[in-house]
Design an enzyme around this catalytic site. Sequence first.
Site, PDB file in Angstrom:
ATOM      1  N   HIS A 283       0.850  -1.202   0.000  1.00 64.50           N
ATOM      2  CA  HIS A 283       0.000   0.000   0.000  1.00 64.50           C
ATOM      3  C   HIS A 283       0.876   1.239   0.000  1.00 64.50           C
ATOM      4  O   HIS A 283       1.903   1.281   0.678  1.00 64.50           O
ATOM      5  CB  HIS A 283      -0.969   0.010   1.182  1.00 64.50           C
ATOM      6  CG  HIS A 283      -0.327  -0.295   2.493  1.00 64.50           C
ATOM      7  ND1 HIS A 283      -0.034  -1.585   2.893  1.00 64.50           N
ATOM      8  CD2 HIS A 283       0.109   0.504   3.482  1.00 64.50           C
ATOM      9  CE1 HIS A 283       0.529  -1.564   4.073  1.00 64.50           C
ATOM     10  NE2 HIS A 283       0.649  -0.303   4.461  1.00 64.50           N
TER      11      HIS A 283
HETATM   12  P1  DGP Z   1       1.885   0.137   7.390  1.00 65.14           P
HETATM   13  O1  DGP Z   1       2.276   0.267   8.820  1.00 65.14           O
HETATM   14  O2  DGP Z   1       2.759   0.920   6.422  1.00 65.14           O
HETATM   15  O3  DGP Z   1       1.733  -1.320   7.001  1.00 65.14           O
HETATM   16  O4  DGP Z   1       0.435   0.802   7.277  1.00 65.14           O
HETATM   17  C1  DGP Z   1      -0.747   0.093   7.498  1.00 65.14           C
HETATM   18  C2  DGP Z   1      -1.834   1.085   7.720  1.00 65.14           C
HETATM   19  O5  DGP Z   1      -3.059   0.428   7.583  1.00 65.14           O
HETATM   20  C3  DGP Z   1      -1.839   1.711   9.106  1.00 65.14           C
HETATM   21  O6  DGP Z   1      -1.618   3.109   8.994  1.00 65.14           O
HETATM   22  C4  DGP Z   1      -3.210   1.433   9.662  1.00 65.14           C
HETATM   23  C5  DGP Z   1      -3.988   0.950   8.486  1.00 65.14           C
HETATM   24  N1  DGP Z   1      -4.931  -0.099   8.754  1.00 65.14           N
HETATM   25  C6  DGP Z   1      -4.723  -1.223   9.483  1.00 65.14           C
HETATM   26  N2  DGP Z   1      -5.827  -1.992   9.493  1.00 65.14           N
HETATM   27  C7  DGP Z   1      -6.751  -1.342   8.733  1.00 65.14           C
HETATM   28  C8  DGP Z   1      -8.099  -1.626   8.362  1.00 65.14           C
HETATM   29  O7  DGP Z   1      -8.688  -2.642   8.726  1.00 65.14           O
HETATM   30  N3  DGP Z   1      -8.725  -0.707   7.585  1.00 65.14           N
HETATM   31  C9  DGP Z   1      -8.110   0.436   7.142  1.00 65.14           C
HETATM   32  N4  DGP Z   1      -8.820   1.280   6.389  1.00 65.14           N
HETATM   33  N5  DGP Z   1      -6.835   0.737   7.483  1.00 65.14           N
HETATM   34  C10 DGP Z   1      -6.180  -0.133   8.260  1.00 65.14           C
END
Ligand code: DGP
Length: 149
Positions: free
Chosen positions: A102
């Site tokens: 992402h």
């Molecule tokens: P990273 O630490 O770079 O892998 O970022 C992962 C991001 O994903 C973190 O900022 C929080 C977000 N995140 C985790 N779980 C979920 C989810 O279930 N839904 C959404 N929309 N974001 C999530």
Amino acid sequence: MDKPASGNCIFCKIVARDAPGSLVYEDEETVAFLDLQPLFPGHVLVSPRGHYETLSDLPAPMIEPLFATAQLLTKAVEAALKAEGTFVAINNRVSQSVPHLHVHVVPRRRKDGLKGFFWPKNPYRDDEERESIRVAIEQTARDLKSREL
Ligand code: DGP
């Protein structure tokens, strides 16, 4: 260019609409949705629909679609949030809490408090160390490139 969803991946579930995700954009290859724990409101994540863990794992044909969407969302986030700029980043394995590639697109404003928040400065010991690292990366990039051809 699709890779099957990974069973317990939360982002695969968001892509499949099996989990709630505040989608802001989608097309054939990519989706973009609000980060659940934003650095600032409007923090968006841009992902390929297929389950690829890191940028290194992304097949070449997916590079343009993913980064075209990241660029689109960079413009959209800046305009919609009236931000002065954005921070765009990818965690690959280290600090990566969700192992589905992402791109973070975070709205930024001057003096928003994020300055230097995760970049400690680690200077090269000397010119020799800098040059040896430069050469190592240059050679490795050349080798990888020649294997692509
Ligand atoms: P990273 O630490 O770079 O892998 O970022 C992962 C991001 O994903 C973190 O900022 C929080 C977000 N995140 C985790 N779980 C979920 C989810 O279930 N839904 C959404 N929309 N974001 C999530």
